[in-house]
Scaffold this active site. Structure first.
Site, short mmCIF file in Angstrom:
data_model
loop_
_atom_site.label_atom_id
_atom_site.label_comp_id
_atom_site.label_asym_id
_atom_site.label_seq_id
_atom_site.Cartn_x
_atom_site.Cartn_y
_atom_site.Cartn_z
N TYR A 2 29.09 47.20 50.78
CA TYR A 2 28.53 46.10 50.00
C TYR A 2 27.89 45.06 50.91
O TYR A 2 26.74 44.64 50.71
CB TYR A 2 29.62 45.45 49.15
CG TYR A 2 29.16 44.20 48.42
CD1 TYR A 2 28.15 44.27 47.46
CD2 TYR A 2 29.73 42.96 48.70
CE1 TYR A 2 27.73 43.12 46.79
CE2 TYR A 2 29.31 41.82 48.03
CZ TYR A 2 28.31 41.90 47.08
OH TYR A 2 27.89 40.77 46.43
N LYS A 4 23.90 43.83 51.19
CA LYS A 4 23.47 42.44 51.00
C LYS A 4 22.73 41.94 52.24
O LYS A 4 21.73 41.22 52.14
CB LYS A 4 24.66 41.53 50.70
CG LYS A 4 25.41 41.86 49.42
CD LYS A 4 24.52 41.86 48.20
CE LYS A 4 24.14 40.48 47.73
NZ LYS A 4 23.40 40.50 46.44
N ASN A 7 33.56 33.37 46.52
CA ASN A 7 34.03 33.73 45.18
C ASN A 7 33.59 32.65 44.18
O ASN A 7 33.88 31.47 44.38
CB ASN A 7 35.56 33.84 45.16
CG ASN A 7 36.05 35.00 45.99
OD1 ASN A 7 36.11 36.12 45.53
ND2 ASN A 7 36.42 34.72 47.24
N PRO A 12 54.42 5.96 1.98
CA PRO A 12 54.16 4.65 1.33
C PRO A 12 55.44 3.82 1.19
O PRO A 12 56.50 4.34 0.80
CB PRO A 12 53.60 5.06 -0.04
CG PRO A 12 52.96 6.38 0.20
CD PRO A 12 53.84 7.07 1.19
N GLY A 13 55.34 2.54 1.54
CA GLY A 13 56.46 1.61 1.42
C GLY A 13 57.44 1.66 2.58
O GLY A 13 58.33 0.80 2.67
#
Length: 369
Positions: A103, A107, A132, A281-282
């Site tokens: 590889y 390259k 990477n 509520p309350g």
């Protein structure tokens, strides 16, 4: 500007094209291994810049390294020559070009073709030797350990680390894309002809795995990791992108009683916690004070009143709050306080506290307002 992108369907290609479009580059010619080869001539005639990202790094046969990395580069450059197109060529290569393996050799040979092309044609050629690269849309089990770890950990699968101290040099995909786009400008320069991504991170495999497991566990403990650290922040974004589609959501632990409910949403080591409090509520909740703990309340549904009384004082301070006008109310230490739902529907309050709740040291002292 007409832009030719080879390797358009690859990891870097997809991210680059998405960001080019975000920046209003509309004339993008995508070339990939599935593209009709005859289109290469047409694209090379009109391109004003070429991003050469195509390459092979995990072939079935070793011979494919030369075909994918050297032969196609040669074909691209010869086509540009035939079209008398001297536009800039911006290339992604690999740090493995310095290594003696199939590889790396392919390259390196590809880079040689590009350098010769630059010298023969006086064309701007910029070769980015990448380590990477990690980030969203990278394939697991291909050539990136972070992609593989993210895929496995988000699915509850075991990971394998042969040497925990192995160090990897990493660059984040968004940083790569930003640098590639900067390179379009004629004034862009680094150490010619090889270019680098300015931001990189050297991390051990074990430290990467530890962070990823921490992200996974955060769904159970409601913690948020230290996002002020650049690498942690970018790795967390990467991790989330690998979640299975059926696993985007999760359920926090909710404490319920006839008065309503209390749910912790986020806990941090250094920024306290965020919770949601629902009052029927309350109902009045609170009637306590703190030495050091302080809070911020914001009502996002319903209406109510927040009352304060300083210790050893008789005066009661009231703040009427509702979702019709969002208002943040600070809860200072040394004031006993409560919140009452004065409406006919549930009162929903988002609460931030500077300290995460610690049952062994709650700093919560009951006293009626």
């Amino acid at each position: 500007m007409s832009i030719l992108v080879t390797g358009a369907q690859g990891f870097i290609g997809k991210n680059l094209i998405a960001e080019l479009r975000n920046r209003n580059y509309s004339d993008i010619m995508e070339f990939d291994k599935a593209t009709d080869p005859e289109l290469l001539v047409r694209y090379c005639k009109t391109a004003r810049v070429v991003f050469h990202l195509a390459g092979v790094n995990r072939p079935k046969e070793i011979s494919e390294f030369v075909a994918g990395n050297v032969d196609f580069t040669s074909q691209l450059l010869s086509t540009l020559k035939k079209c008398t197109n001297n536009c800039p060529v911006i290339v992604t290569s690999s740090i493995q070009a310095d290594l003696d393996n199939p590889y790396g050799n392919s390259k390196k040979a590809s880079e040689g073709l590009l350098i010769n092309y630059r010298e023969d044609s006086s064309v701007r050629v910029l070769i980015f030797r990448l380590p990477n690269v990690y980030g969203k849309w990278c394939k697991p089990f291909y050539n990136n350990v972070i992609a593989t770890f993210c895929h496995q950990i988000t699915r509850g699968l075991p990971i394998k680390i042969n040497d925990p101290e192995t160090s990897v040099n990493l660059v984040y995909i968004d940083d790569v894309v930003n640098e590639l786009i900067k390179a379009i400008e004629p004034s862009y320069s680094q150490s010619d002809p090889y270019y680098q991504i300015p931001k990189s991170y050297s991390k051990s495999l074990q430290s990467i795995a530890d962070l990823l497991y921490e992200f996974s566990e955060n769904r159970q403990n409601m913690n948020i990791s230290d996002m002020s650290d650049e690498f942690t922040n970018k790795l967390y974004s990467t991790y989330l992108s690998y979640l299975p589609h059926h696993n985007f959501s999760y359920f926090p632990k909710t404490h319920e009683n006839p008065k309503g409910s209390f749910t912790e949403l986020i806990r941090t080591l250094d920024r306290g916690q965020v919770s949601v409090n629902i009052s029927k509520p309350g109902i009045t909740k609170g009637n306590h004070w703190h030495h050091t703990k302080n809070e911020k309340f914001i009502v996002v549904s319903g209406k109510g009143v927040i009352r304060f009384r300083k210790l050893n004082h008789e005066e009661i301070i009231e703040y009427k709050v509702s979702a019709t006008k969002l208002e943040i109310v600070d809860i200072p230490p040394g004031y006993t306080h409560n919140i009452q739902n004065t409406g006919s529907v549930d009162l929903v309050t988002i609460m931030w506290a500077n300290e995460c709740f610690d049952p062994s040291n709650p700093d919560t002292h009951h006293l009626k307002v």
